[in-house]
Every structure is written in structure tokens, then in C-alpha cells.
Design a protein around this motif. Structure first.
Motif, mmCIF file in Angstrom:
data_model
loop_
_atom_site.group_PDB
_atom_site.id
_atom_site.type_symbol
_atom_site.label_atom_id
_atom_site.label_comp_id
_atom_site.label_asym_id
_atom_site.label_seq_id
_atom_site.Cartn_x
_atom_site.Cartn_y
_atom_site.Cartn_z
ATOM 1 N N ARG A 107 0.842 -1.201 0.000
ATOM 2 C CA ARG A 107 0.000 0.000 0.000
ATOM 3 C C ARG A 107 0.872 1.244 0.000
ATOM 4 N N VAL A 108 0.464 2.248 -0.768
ATOM 5 C CA VAL A 108 1.076 3.572 -0.752
ATOM 6 C C VAL A 108 -0.067 4.551 -0.515
ATOM 7 N N TYR A 109 0.120 5.483 0.407
ATOM 8 C CA TYR A 109 -0.973 6.391 0.752
ATOM 9 C C TYR A 109 -0.435 7.775 1.131
ATOM 10 N N PRO A 110 -1.097 8.825 0.677
ATOM 11 C CA PRO A 110 -0.736 10.167 1.133
ATOM 12 C C PRO A 110 -1.317 10.381 2.529
ATOM 13 N N TYR A 111 -0.657 11.223 3.315
ATOM 14 C CA TYR A 111 -1.198 11.563 4.626
ATOM 15 C C TYR A 111 -2.490 12.354 4.426
ATOM 16 N N GLU A 112 -3.378 12.241 5.368
ATOM 17 C CA GLU A 112 -4.673 12.913 5.287
ATOM 18 C C GLU A 112 -4.499 14.433 5.328
ATOM 19 N N GLU A 113 -5.493 15.135 4.823
ATOM 20 C CA GLU A 113 -5.433 16.593 4.778
ATOM 21 C C GLU A 113 -5.281 17.208 6.159
ATOM 22 N N LYS A 114 -5.825 16.554 7.179
ATOM 23 C CA LYS A 114 -5.734 17.109 8.535
ATOM 24 C C LYS A 114 -4.360 16.872 9.172
ATOM 25 N N SER A 115 -3.483 16.128 8.490
ATOM 26 C CA SER A 115 -2.139 15.877 9.001
ATOM 27 C C SER A 115 -1.377 17.194 9.100
ATOM 28 N N GLN A 116 -0.559 17.327 10.129
ATOM 29 C CA GLN A 116 0.201 18.553 10.346
ATOM 30 C C GLN A 116 1.203 18.810 9.218
ATOM 31 N N ASN A 117 1.801 17.748 8.674
ATOM 32 C CA ASN A 117 2.812 17.874 7.628
ATOM 33 C C ASN A 117 2.394 17.116 6.378
ATOM 34 N N ALA A 118 2.805 17.642 5.225
ATOM 35 C CA ALA A 118 2.560 16.930 3.975
ATOM 36 C C ALA A 118 3.521 15.759 3.886
ATOM 37 N N GLY A 119 3.026 14.623 3.469
ATOM 38 C CA GLY A 119 3.870 13.448 3.321
ATOM 39 C C GLY A 119 3.060 12.262 2.866
ATOM 40 N N PHE A 120 3.713 11.114 2.840
ATOM 41 C CA PHE A 120 3.049 9.885 2.418
ATOM 42 C C PHE A 120 3.773 8.697 3.020
ATOM 43 N N GLY A 121 3.137 7.545 2.952
ATOM 44 C CA GLY A 121 3.706 6.347 3.543
ATOM 45 C C GLY A 121 3.605 5.158 2.620
ATOM 46 N N VAL A 122 4.428 4.165 2.915
ATOM 47 C CA VAL A 122 4.429 2.905 2.173
ATOM 48 C C VAL A 122 4.354 1.780 3.190
ATOM 49 N N GLU A 123 3.463 0.830 2.953
ATOM 50 C CA GLU A 123 3.372 -0.376 3.769
ATOM 51 C C GLU A 123 3.805 -1.552 2.906
ATOM 52 N N PHE A 124 4.607 -2.435 3.491
ATOM 53 C CA PHE A 124 5.132 -3.586 2.769
ATOM 54 C C PHE A 124 4.420 -4.853 3.201
ATOM 55 N N HIS A 125 4.438 -5.852 2.349
ATOM 56 C CA HIS A 125 3.836 -7.142 2.687
ATOM 57 C C HIS A 125 4.533 -7.781 3.884
ATOM 58 N N SER A 126 5.758 -7.390 4.172
ATOM 59 C CA SER A 126 6.497 -7.929 5.322
ATOM 60 C C SER A 126 5.992 -7.376 6.650
ATOM 61 N N GLY A 127 5.243 -6.265 6.598
ATOM 62 C CA GLY A 127 4.789 -5.590 7.807
ATOM 63 C C GLY A 127 5.592 -4.331 8.107
ATOM 64 N N ALA A 128 6.713 -4.132 7.435
ATOM 65 C CA ALA A 128 7.509 -2.914 7.613
ATOM 66 C C ALA A 128 6.772 -1.742 6.952
ATOM 67 N N LYS A 129 7.141 -0.529 7.386
ATOM 68 C CA LYS A 129 6.565 0.685 6.821
ATOM 69 C C LYS A 129 7.670 1.713 6.637
ATOM 70 N N ILE A 130 7.480 2.576 5.666
ATOM 71 C CA ILE A 130 8.373 3.722 5.482
ATOM 72 C C ILE A 130 7.491 4.957 5.391
ATOM 73 N N HIS A 131 7.871 5.991 6.166
ATOM 74 C CA HIS A 131 7.167 7.270 6.158
ATOM 75 C C HIS A 131 8.059 8.309 5.496
ATOM 76 N N MET A 132 7.433 9.195 4.735
ATOM 77 C CA MET A 132 8.169 10.229 4.012
ATOM 78 C C MET A 132 7.506 11.576 4.223
ATOM 79 N N LEU A 133 8.135 12.409 5.037
ATOM 80 C CA LEU A 133 7.662 13.771 5.238
ATOM 81 C C LEU A 133 8.385 14.675 4.254
ATOM 82 N N LEU A 134 7.632 15.574 3.625
ATOM 83 C CA LEU A 134 8.280 16.533 2.751
ATOM 84 C C LEU A 134 9.026 17.525 3.627
ATOM 85 N N ALA A 135 10.270 17.787 3.260
ATOM 86 C CA ALA A 135 11.115 18.658 4.098
ATOM 87 C C ALA A 135 11.579 19.874 3.327
#
Length: 135
Positions: A107-135
Motif C-alpha cells: 500500500r502507498v498512501y498520502p497523509y490525510e489533509e488534517k495531518s500537520q505535515n505533507a507526506g506519504f507512507g508505504v506499507e510492505f507485505h512484510s509488515g515494515a513501513k516507510i514514512h516520508m515527510l516533505l522537508a
């Protein structure tokens, strides 16, 4: 997928998107040790990479064999990138990664509009996740 391998995948994927003029590894010292710098819509956009490991994973050991499954659903409609630290650019970058069809990404998903920062996340089939905040 660990950060180094994900960073390589993301760089390759971003470089194939016609709207992205450049993609390079980026870091901001110890506060953001891993990230990506992009040239999008005539502007520089950066995002950090933060990984949530799989419970019980020993990061001191080599990465386990990849866990694969159905690729992430595409994000449609794919917006034009604004080239700023905004939600539109985050949704665009999420759409680029989701559209790659990588079998480890569930799964790849953008953070919701109510999120404090713009960003998005990736979920892997392994259960790991990566978060990406725009900086």
C-alpha cells in the motif's frame, strides 16, 4: 524492505517519471539521515525516509528474503505535481511509487489533509513501513 534498498527503488522510479527532472539521495545530518531530493515543477522538493521495522526484526542482521504479494493499488487520479511541500506534491509522489507495481509494496498512501505535515507512507507485505515527510 530496508531504507537503503527502498531509497534505490524510489530513486529509480522517480527518475522514470516525466514530471521529475532529477532525483538524488539526500540527508540532513543526524536529524534526517536518509532522504531524496527531487527537481519537480521547477523547484527542489525533499523528503526524509523513516522506517518502522517488522516486530522482532534484528536490524544488525542481513535483510530477510523479500515478502511479496499483490502490488499496491494505483492512486488515481494522479495529480500534477505542484513542486512544493504541499499535499498535492505528496499525493503525486505517492502515485508515482504506487504506479511502479513493486511486488513487495502492499500500500502507498498520502497523509490525510488534517495531518500537520505533507507526506506519504508505504506499507510492505512484510509488515515494515516507510514514512516520508516533505522537508
Amino acid at each position: 524492505m530496508r531504507i537503503d534498498r527502498f531509497q534505490s527503488f524510489a530513486l529509480d522510479t522517480y527518475r522514470q517519471a516525466p514530471e521529475i527532472a532529477g532525483a538524488e539521495p539526500w540527508s540532513d545530518g543526524t536529524s534526517r539521515p536518509a532522504g531524496i531530493e527531487l527537481k519537480v515543477a521547477g523547484r527542489t522538493v525533499r523528503h526524509a525516509l523513516t522506517r518502522v521495522r517488522v516486530p522482532g526484526e534484528d536490524t544488525g542482521q542481513p535483510e530477510a528474503a523479500p515478502v511479496e504479494g499483490p502490488p499496491a493499488e494505483p492512486i488515481e487520479p494522479r495529480p500534477a505535481p505542484a513542486g512544493a511541500q504541499d499535499r498535492q506534491t505528496a499525493v503525486y509522489l505517492a502515485a508515482v511509487l504506487a504506479g511502479a507495481g513493486h511486488p513487495e509494496i502492499a500500500r502507498v498512501y498520502p497523509y490525510e489533509e488534517k495531518s500537520q505535515n505533507a507526506g506519504f507512507g508505504v506499507e510492505f507485505h512484510s509488515g515494515a513501513k516507510i514514512h516520508m515527510l516533505l522537508a
